[in-house]
Design an enzyme around this catalytic site. Structure first.
Site, short mmCIF file in Angstrom:
data_model
loop_
_atom_site.label_atom_id
_atom_site.label_comp_id
_atom_site.label_asym_id
_atom_site.label_seq_id
_atom_site.Cartn_x
_atom_site.Cartn_y
_atom_site.Cartn_z
N ASN A 109 42.11 41.74 38.01
CA ASN A 109 40.98 41.50 36.81
C ASN A 109 40.45 42.38 37.22
O ASN A 109 40.12 43.07 38.66
CB ASN A 109 40.33 40.42 37.16
CG ASN A 109 39.22 40.20 36.21
OD1 ASN A 109 39.05 40.82 35.43
ND2 ASN A 109 38.17 39.73 37.03
N HIS A 111 35.67 43.32 37.03
CA HIS A 111 34.85 42.89 37.25
C HIS A 111 33.11 44.32 36.67
O HIS A 111 33.76 45.42 38.01
CB HIS A 111 34.93 42.22 38.66
CG HIS A 111 33.66 41.31 38.03
ND1 HIS A 111 32.74 40.44 37.22
CD2 HIS A 111 32.47 41.41 38.59
CE1 HIS A 111 32.13 39.90 37.49
NE2 HIS A 111 31.30 40.15 38.10
N SER A 138 34.67 46.89 40.23
CA SER A 138 35.43 45.98 41.26
C SER A 138 36.85 46.34 40.92
O SER A 138 36.81 45.50 39.02
CB SER A 138 35.26 45.59 41.94
OG SER A 138 33.84 45.67 42.71
N ASP A 147 35.85 35.26 41.01
CA ASP A 147 35.47 36.76 41.04
C ASP A 147 35.76 37.25 42.66
O ASP A 147 34.65 37.76 43.12
CB ASP A 147 34.51 36.49 40.43
CG ASP A 147 34.39 36.86 38.96
OD1 ASP A 147 35.71 37.74 38.18
OD2 ASP A 147 33.58 36.81 38.24
C1 GRF Z 1 34.37 45.74 31.12
O1 GRF Z 1 33.58 45.87 31.06
C2 GRF Z 1 34.92 44.67 31.46
O2 GRF Z 1 34.73 44.73 32.80
C3 GRF Z 1 34.34 43.28 30.94
O3 GRF Z 1 33.91 43.77 28.98
C4 GRF Z 1 33.75 45.03 29.67
C5 GRF Z 1 35.45 44.72 28.58
O4 GRF Z 1 35.43 46.01 27.58
N1 GRF Z 1 34.30 41.88 31.74
P1 GRF Z 1 36.95 46.19 27.03
O5 GRF Z 1 36.98 45.22 26.25
O6 GRF Z 1 37.90 46.49 27.88
O7 GRF Z 1 36.31 47.48 26.58
#
Ligand code: GRF
Length: 221
Positions: A109, A111, A138, A147
């Site tokens: 994932n 985050h 991360s 997470d």
């Molecule tokens: C990213 O900032 C990710 O880390 C968070 O949601 C956002 C997703 O954006 N969990 P996208 O869908 O990749 O444009």
């Protein structure tokens, strides 16, 4: 496009998905994009997958009575794709422990915080409100702890007076997320990075601390 098969889970814009699609197309990640699964039918990221001729399916969480039923449906769709790697990219559902155990070691994932700081939501606001000197994002392996799985790579930058809740998500995306996620997936696809019982192994050695922006290979900078 050869080697590992990657499935991507999304819920929204899919900018991380786009970076992965581009890196696979450019052969920076030695893998095939097996498919994209979204829990939302209106996720703009679905069009990005289809534009790249990658199968895109929707498993709407609203159609299931509870998380276990949704997880089961999601796993069915995922397994159809036979993924070696499952990349959660802005996927806004929490998977249950049974699903995570099925995917463990294969699922990662991204985050938007410097984990272990700010698990969960509203990470940018929380970093600003705390007056943190630094912020970032991360890539971690997904384990039963939300997470909380081992962090493979983390990119950071100094926060300044110009940063606010409106601008910070984009800064984290551009300066960190879109670089570290394709890089992490390349390492995993090459077999250079993996999860073992005791933690992460990188190029045959236990990873004592997360990799950083300084470790990015030139084509990922
Ligand atoms: C990213 O900032 C990710 O880390 C968070 O949601 C956002 C997703 O954006 N969990 P996208 O869908 O990749 O444009």
């Amino acid at each position: 496009m050869t080697g590992a098969r990657i499935a991507v889970l999304i819920s929204g814009q899919g900018r991380n998905l786009q970076a992965i699609l581009d890196a696979v197309a450019a052969r920076k990640i030695p893998a095939t994009l097996a498919g994209v699964v979204s829990n939302r039918a209106d996720a703009p990221g679905l069009a990005r997958a289809r534009a790249a001729a990658v199968p895109a399916v929707v498993v709407p969480h609203t159609a299931y009575a509870d998380r276990a039923d949704f997880d089961a449906a999601l796993l069915t769709e995922l397994e159809r794709l036979r993924p070696d790697i499952v990349a959660m990219a802005g996927f806004m559902r929490v998977l249950g422990n049974d699903a995570i155990r099925r995917l463990k070691g294969r699922i990662v994932n991204i985050h938007p915080s410097l984990l272990p700081k700010y698990r969960g939501l509203h990470t940018h606001r929380r970093a600003l409100e705390a007056g943190d000197a630094e912020h970032g994002a991360s890539v971690h392996y997904v384990t039963e702890e939300l997470d909380g799985g081992p962090v493979a790579i983390q990119g950071r930058f100094r926060l300044g007076p110009q940063d606010n809740e409106q601008t910070l998500p984009e800064r984290v995306m551009q300066e960190v997320e879109l670089k570290i996620y394709p890089q992490a997936l390349a390492w995993i696809a090459r077999g250079e990075l993996r999860l073992l019982a005791g933690g992460l192994l990188f190029r045959g050695r236990p990873l004592a601390a997360p990799l950083t922006l300084a470790d990015l290979e030139p084509e990922f900078r």
